[in-house]
Design a protein around this motif. Structure first.
Motif, PDB file in Angstrom:
ATOM      1  N   GLY A 384       0.811  -1.228   0.000  1.00  0.00           N
ATOM      2  CA  GLY A 384       0.000   0.000   0.000  1.00  0.00           C
ATOM      3  C   GLY A 384       0.835   1.265   0.000  1.00  0.00           C
ATOM      4  N   LEU A 385       2.031   1.185  -0.573  1.00  0.00           N
ATOM      5  CA  LEU A 385       2.861   2.388  -0.636  1.00  0.00           C
ATOM      6  C   LEU A 385       2.766   2.951  -2.038  1.00  0.00           C
ATOM      7  CD1 LEU A 385       6.134   1.130   1.053  1.00  0.00           C
ATOM      8  CD2 LEU A 385       4.376   2.556   2.070  1.00  0.00           C
ATOM      9  N   ARG A 386       1.972   3.969  -2.204  1.00  0.00           N
ATOM     10  CA  ARG A 386       1.962   4.614  -3.505  1.00  0.00           C
ATOM     11  C   ARG A 386       3.258   5.373  -3.641  1.00  0.00           C
ATOM     12  NH1 ARG A 386      -2.223   8.086  -3.015  1.00  0.00           N
ATOM     13  NH2 ARG A 386      -3.021   6.838  -1.309  1.00  0.00           N
ATOM     14  N   ALA A 387       3.856   5.304  -4.834  1.00  0.00           N
ATOM     15  CA  ALA A 387       5.113   6.018  -5.024  1.00  0.00           C
ATOM     16  C   ALA A 387       4.819   7.513  -5.028  1.00  0.00           C
ATOM     17  CB  ALA A 387       5.769   5.587  -6.327  1.00  0.00           C
ATOM     18  N   LYS A 388       4.453   8.020  -3.852  1.00  0.00           N
ATOM     19  CA  LYS A 388       4.088   9.438  -3.814  1.00  0.00           C
ATOM     20  C   LYS A 388       5.334  10.285  -3.633  1.00  0.00           C
ATOM     21  CE  LYS A 388       2.560   8.248   0.760  1.00  0.00           C
ATOM     22  NZ  LYS A 388       1.730   8.216   1.832  1.00  0.00           N
ATOM     23  N   GLU A 389       5.325  11.408  -4.337  1.00  0.00           N
ATOM     24  CA  GLU A 389       6.491  12.281  -4.215  1.00  0.00           C
ATOM     25  C   GLU A 389       6.160  13.284  -3.117  1.00  0.00           C
ATOM     26  OE1 GLU A 389       6.273  14.667  -7.728  1.00  0.00           O
ATOM     27  OE2 GLU A 389       4.385  13.689  -8.148  1.00  0.00           O
ATOM     28  N   LEU A 390       6.653  13.012  -1.952  1.00  0.00           N
ATOM     29  CA  LEU A 390       6.323  13.884  -0.824  1.00  0.00           C
ATOM     30  C   LEU A 390       7.165  15.148  -0.855  1.00  0.00           C
ATOM     31  CD1 LEU A 390       5.741  11.464   2.120  1.00  0.00           C
ATOM     32  CD2 LEU A 390       4.114  13.052   1.108  1.00  0.00           C
ATOM     33  N   THR A 391       8.370  14.981  -1.329  1.00  0.00           N
ATOM     34  CA  THR A 391       9.217  16.166  -1.427  1.00  0.00           C
ATOM     35  C   THR A 391       9.647  16.290  -2.874  1.00  0.00           C
ATOM     36  OG1 THR A 391      11.035  14.748  -0.800  1.00  0.00           O
ATOM     37  CG2 THR A 391      10.146  16.180   0.905  1.00  0.00           C
ATOM     38  N   GLU A 392       9.823  17.488  -3.325  1.00  0.00           N
ATOM     39  CA  GLU A 392      10.303  17.712  -4.673  1.00  0.00           C
ATOM     40  C   GLU A 392      11.656  18.364  -4.576  1.00  0.00           C
ATOM     41  OE1 GLU A 392       7.985  19.887  -7.467  1.00  0.00           O
ATOM     42  OE2 GLU A 392       6.362  18.433  -7.322  1.00  0.00           O
ATOM     43  N   PRO A 393      12.519  18.108  -5.551  1.00  0.00           N
ATOM     44  CA  PRO A 393      13.823  18.739  -5.496  1.00  0.00           C
ATOM     45  C   PRO A 393      13.657  20.255  -5.458  1.00  0.00           C
ATOM     46  CG  PRO A 393      13.405  17.725  -7.662  1.00  0.00           C
ATOM     47  CD  PRO A 393      12.349  17.243  -6.734  1.00  0.00           C
ATOM     48  N   GLY A 394      14.438  20.894  -4.638  1.00  0.00           N
ATOM     49  CA  GLY A 394      14.401  22.351  -4.579  1.00  0.00           C
ATOM     50  C   GLY A 394      13.297  22.898  -3.699  1.00  0.00           C
ATOM     51  N   LEU A 395      12.433  22.008  -3.156  1.00  0.00           N
ATOM     52  CA  LEU A 395      11.377  22.482  -2.259  1.00  0.00           C
ATOM     53  C   LEU A 395      11.659  21.998  -0.847  1.00  0.00           C
ATOM     54  CD1 LEU A 395       7.805  22.145  -3.779  1.00  0.00           C
ATOM     55  CD2 LEU A 395       8.970  24.187  -2.989  1.00  0.00           C
ATOM     56  N   PRO A 396      11.783  22.914   0.070  1.00  0.00           N
ATOM     57  CA  PRO A 396      12.053  22.464   1.441  1.00  0.00           C
ATOM     58  C   PRO A 396      10.833  21.751   2.018  1.00  0.00           C
ATOM     59  CG  PRO A 396      11.606  24.816   1.390  1.00  0.00           C
ATOM     60  CD  PRO A 396      11.619  24.365  -0.031  1.00  0.00           C
ATOM     61  N   ASP A 397      11.039  20.941   3.028  1.00  0.00           N
ATOM     62  CA  ASP A 397       9.922  20.303   3.725  1.00  0.00           C
ATOM     63  C   ASP A 397       8.988  21.369   4.264  1.00  0.00           C
ATOM     64  OD1 ASP A 397      10.255  17.692   3.385  1.00  0.00           O
ATOM     65  OD2 ASP A 397      11.000  17.250   5.415  1.00  0.00           O
ATOM     66  N   LEU A 398       7.713  21.023   4.377  1.00  0.00           N
ATOM     67  CA  LEU A 398       6.777  21.979   4.952  1.00  0.00           C
ATOM     68  C   LEU A 398       7.067  22.178   6.425  1.00  0.00           C
ATOM     69  CD1 LEU A 398       3.155  21.291   3.719  1.00  0.00           C
ATOM     70  CD2 LEU A 398       4.444  23.413   3.626  1.00  0.00           C
ATOM     71  N   PRO A 399       7.329  23.400   6.856  1.00  0.00           N
ATOM     72  CA  PRO A 399       7.568  23.594   8.287  1.00  0.00           C
ATOM     73  C   PRO A 399       6.243  23.591   9.038  1.00  0.00           C
ATOM     74  CG  PRO A 399       7.763  25.673   7.114  1.00  0.00           C
ATOM     75  CD  PRO A 399       7.419  24.633   6.086  1.00  0.00           C
ATOM     76  N   ILE A 400       6.125  22.725  10.048  1.00  0.00           N
ATOM     77  CA  ILE A 400       4.889  22.706  10.839  1.00  0.00           C
ATOM     78  C   ILE A 400       5.191  23.342  12.186  1.00  0.00           C
ATOM     79  CG2 ILE A 400       3.017  21.237  11.730  1.00  0.00           C
ATOM     80  CD1 ILE A 400       3.126  21.152   8.732  1.00  0.00           C
ATOM     81  N   GLU A 401       5.438  24.630  12.183  1.00  0.00           N
ATOM     82  CA  GLU A 401       5.614  25.332  13.454  1.00  0.00           C
ATOM     83  C   GLU A 401       5.358  26.816  13.239  1.00  0.00           C
ATOM     84  OE1 GLU A 401       9.459  23.998  14.524  1.00  0.00           O
ATOM     85  OE2 GLU A 401      10.466  25.094  12.950  1.00  0.00           O
ATOM     86  N   GLY A 402       5.246  27.549  14.319  1.00  0.00           N
ATOM     87  CA  GLY A 402       4.901  28.959  14.217  1.00  0.00           C
ATOM     88  C   GLY A 402       3.408  29.126  14.354  1.00  0.00           C
ATOM     89  N   SER A 403       2.889  30.256  13.922  1.00  0.00           N
ATOM     90  CA  SER A 403       1.457  30.494  14.070  1.00  0.00           C
ATOM     91  C   SER A 403       0.693  29.755  12.977  1.00  0.00           C
ATOM     92  CB  SER A 403       1.167  31.986  13.979  1.00  0.00           C
ATOM     93  OG  SER A 403       1.374  32.405  12.639  1.00  0.00           O
ATOM     94  N   LEU A 404      -0.609  29.645  13.179  1.00  0.00           N
ATOM     95  CA  LEU A 404      -1.462  28.968  12.209  1.00  0.00           C
ATOM     96  C   LEU A 404      -1.341  29.666  10.853  1.00  0.00           C
ATOM     97  CD1 LEU A 404      -3.279  26.580  12.461  1.00  0.00           C
ATOM     98  CD2 LEU A 404      -5.195  28.103  12.865  1.00  0.00           C
ATOM     99  N   GLN A 405      -1.317  30.994  10.914  1.00  0.00           N
ATOM    100  CA  GLN A 405      -1.225  31.771   9.682  1.00  0.00           C
ATOM    101  C   GLN A 405       0.079  31.460   8.959  1.00  0.00           C
ATOM    102  OE1 GLN A 405      -3.863  33.687   8.544  1.00  0.00           O
ATOM    103  NE2 GLN A 405      -2.595  33.467   6.714  1.00  0.00           N
ATOM    104  N   GLU A 406       1.166  31.383   9.699  1.00  0.00           N
ATOM    105  CA  GLU A 406       2.465  31.108   9.079  1.00  0.00           C
ATOM    106  C   GLU A 406       2.471  29.740   8.400  1.00  0.00           C
ATOM    107  OE1 GLU A 406       5.195  33.793  12.125  1.00  0.00           O
ATOM    108  OE2 GLU A 406       4.916  31.658  12.489  1.00  0.00           O
ATOM    109  N   VAL A 407       1.893  28.752   9.118  1.00  0.00           N
ATOM    110  CA  VAL A 407       1.852  27.402   8.549  1.00  0.00           C
ATOM    111  C   VAL A 407       0.979  27.396   7.302  1.00  0.00           C
ATOM    112  CG1 VAL A 407       1.108  25.029   8.971  1.00  0.00           C
ATOM    113  CG2 VAL A 407       2.309  26.275  10.751  1.00  0.00           C
ATOM    114  N   ALA A 408      -0.151  28.096   7.372  1.00  0.00           N
ATOM    115  CA  ALA A 408      -1.055  28.143   6.218  1.00  0.00           C
ATOM    116  C   ALA A 408      -0.353  28.801   5.029  1.00  0.00           C
ATOM    117  CB  ALA A 408      -2.328  28.914   6.583  1.00  0.00           C
ATOM    118  N   ASN A 409       0.380  29.886   5.282  1.00  0.00           N
ATOM    119  CA  ASN A 409       1.104  30.562   4.202  1.00  0.00           C
ATOM    120  C   ASN A 409       2.126  29.631   3.571  1.00  0.00           C
ATOM    121  OD1 ASN A 409      -0.365  32.827   4.725  1.00  0.00           O
ATOM    122  ND2 ASN A 409       1.263  33.885   5.856  1.00  0.00           N
TER     123      ASN A 409
END
Ligand SMILES: Nc1ncnc2c1ncn2[C@@H]1O[C@H](COP(=O)(O)OP(=O)(O)OP(=O)(O)O)[C@@H](O)[C@H]1O
Ligand SMILES: [Mg+2]
Length: 457
Positions: A384-409
């Motif tokens: 059940g592992l779809r070869a999903k591309e969670l990260t793309e080259p040149g794109l940093p991981d999504l930061p999950i910290e800071g305010s809700l607005q910052e995360v949403a941005n």
């Protein structure tokens, strides 16, 4: 061996008792009167108290009451002369373990003591068993031979024997709780309690009483005195999980406990002394929380005496085959399925997967695969592992910290960048066409390309 406080004013009697108890292998602390007895009780770590009922400065009854207030789990045995039996009976109603009438055979007292200690052990164990539910109480196997995990194992082995506070750091699912247990079960405290508490899972108002206990009537609903996890962990180890989620007021109280190993129950006035080894864990960046004034720096230094960082699974891919084999064997046995193994193609997928949920994600994946596989070989589909591309080259991981607005941005930027890149590629670099597909104006698209620094080749 237990540490026993004997409170007895008559010298010859005190001597006889301490000899008899020491011959049984116990450690004896002697006190001559009630006041002295209570001081000794506060100063040394004791398992049981034998006290005369008639004492100078504070009677045996007062001693009993004060001791029960400090630690309701400590058995107290009272010695009484013929004339005071009625008082002794009352004492038992008020929480004394039992009484013994003078003169008595020392063997009889020893028998009573052993029974009391055994009962106390069972009660404590019972509470802990209840708290731990069906969780495994012994040290589970740590799988992995990568240099990175071996370094963690080595650190844990070195620090386990001491009293040193350990701070386990690592992403979710890397094995922080597993290593916390390892610290305990490799330590001299292994026969004592390992008490875990998840600071993020308990509402703030309840957490203080969970950690430190409360007195009867401390707040609405506090119908009886309750011991906190720190008291339950006495002589053992407390595991403060998700410590990064503790609020500032409790951080202050915890700091005081770590400095003096002393605290009060909620609504209490008596200082409780415990001997507890602290292991804490978090997947948060505590340094960042300190900068944001969400975590006390002084507490951080208290906790981070011996920090151990558990690397994410993607940084130790070599461990994957052994973990896979371990989890397959585990679930085949637990679910009563025939033995299985993975195909080379499955292994390739497993090795390539990013495992953002680390070992826990891998474990869940294998459990699912074992359930779905009827034969002996686990094929890629059953992972059940779809070869999903969670990260793309040149794109940093999504930061999950800071305010809700910052995360949403950040999330918006992440998603829009990916989509614009893809659409631009599909449109062969034609921005007018891309804007049409994206249903925005040409100008908007240009602004986004500039803002998000999208290379438009
Ligand atoms: N090296 C390992 N060998 C065997 N099992 C492991 C290993 N590392 C982790 N596990 C298993 O993976 C699961 C997740 O580990 P654990 O609960 O300790 O992670 P955690 O870091 O506390 O995660 P979270 O942050 O989500 O609470 C557990 O079932 C644990 O037994
Ligand atoms: Mg955990």
């Amino acid at each position: 061996m237990a540490s026993i406080l004997v409170i007895e004013d008559k010298e010859s009697m005190a001597k006889m008792l301490s000899q008899a108890l020491e011959a049984e292998g116990h450690r004896v602390v002697l006190a001559r009167d009630g006041r002295d007895g209570l001081n000794q009780f506060k100063e040394s770590k004791l398992d049981l108290v034998v006290s005369d009922l008639k004492l100078p400065h504070k009677s045996g009854l007062e001693v009993l009451e004060a001791i029960k207030e400090q630690n309701p789990m400590i058995p107290v045995i009272l010695m009484t002369a013929y004339g005071t039996i009625e008082t002794a009976v009352r004492a038992v109603k008020e929480g004394a373990y039992d009484f013994i009438t003078k003169p008595f055979d020392p063997d009889h007292l020893i028998h009573l003591i052993n029974k009391a200690l055994e009962k106390q052990r069972l009660v404590t164990e019972n509470i802990i068993l209840r708290e731990e539910f069906a969780k495994q109480l012994k040290l589970p196997k740590i799988i992995g031979k990568s240099p990175k995990i071996l370094e963690v194992v080595d650190k844990v082995q070195r620090v386990a024997a001491s009293h040193t506070t350990v701070l386990l750091l690592g992403e979710s699912g890397t094995g922080k709780e597993l290593f916390a247990r390892a610290v305990h079960y490799l330590s001299p405290r292994k026969e004592e309690a390992f008490v875990a508490i998840n600071c993020a899972a308990i509402p703030r108002d309840l957490l203080e009483s969970e950690l430190f206990g409360h007195e009867r009537g401390a707040f609405t609903g506090a119908v009886a005195r309750k011991m906190g996890k720190f008291e339950l962990a006495n002589k053992g180890t407390i595991f403060l999980d998700e410590i990064g989620d503790l609020d500032l007021a409790l951080q202050a109280k915890l700091l005081r406990v770590l400095e003096g190993e002393e605290f009060m129950r909620v609504g209490g006035t008596v200082k409780i002394m415990v001997d507890v080894r602290v292991v804490a864990a978090t997947n948060k960046d505590l340094q960042g929380s300190i900068k944001q004034k969400l975590f006390r720096e002084d507490l951080y230094y208290r906790l981070a005496v011996f920090p151990v960082t558990i690397p994410p699974l993607r940084e130790r891919v070599e461990d994957i085959p052994a973990l896979v084999e371990h989890f397959i064997a585990h679930y085949c046995e637990e679910l009563n399925r025939e033995a299985k193994s993975v195909t080379p193609a499955s292994m390739e997928l497993l090795l390539k997967h990013p495992w953002t949920g680390n070992v826990r994600e891998l474990q869940n994946c294998i459990e699912r695969a074992v359930i779905l596989t009827d034969g002996q070989v686990i094929s890629p589909e059953n992972l059940g592992l779809r070869a999903k591309e969670l990260t793309e080259p040149g794109l940093p991981d999504l930061p999950i910290e800071g305010s809700l607005q910052e995360v949403a941005n950040a999330a918006t930027r992440y998603a829009e960048t990916r989509l614009i890149r893809r659409v631009l590629k599909e449109a062969g670099g034609n921005k007018t066409k891309a804007a049409e597909i994206l249903k925005v104006s040409y100008k908007t698209l240009l602004t986004k390309i500039k803002d998000y620094e999208i290379e438009s080749s």
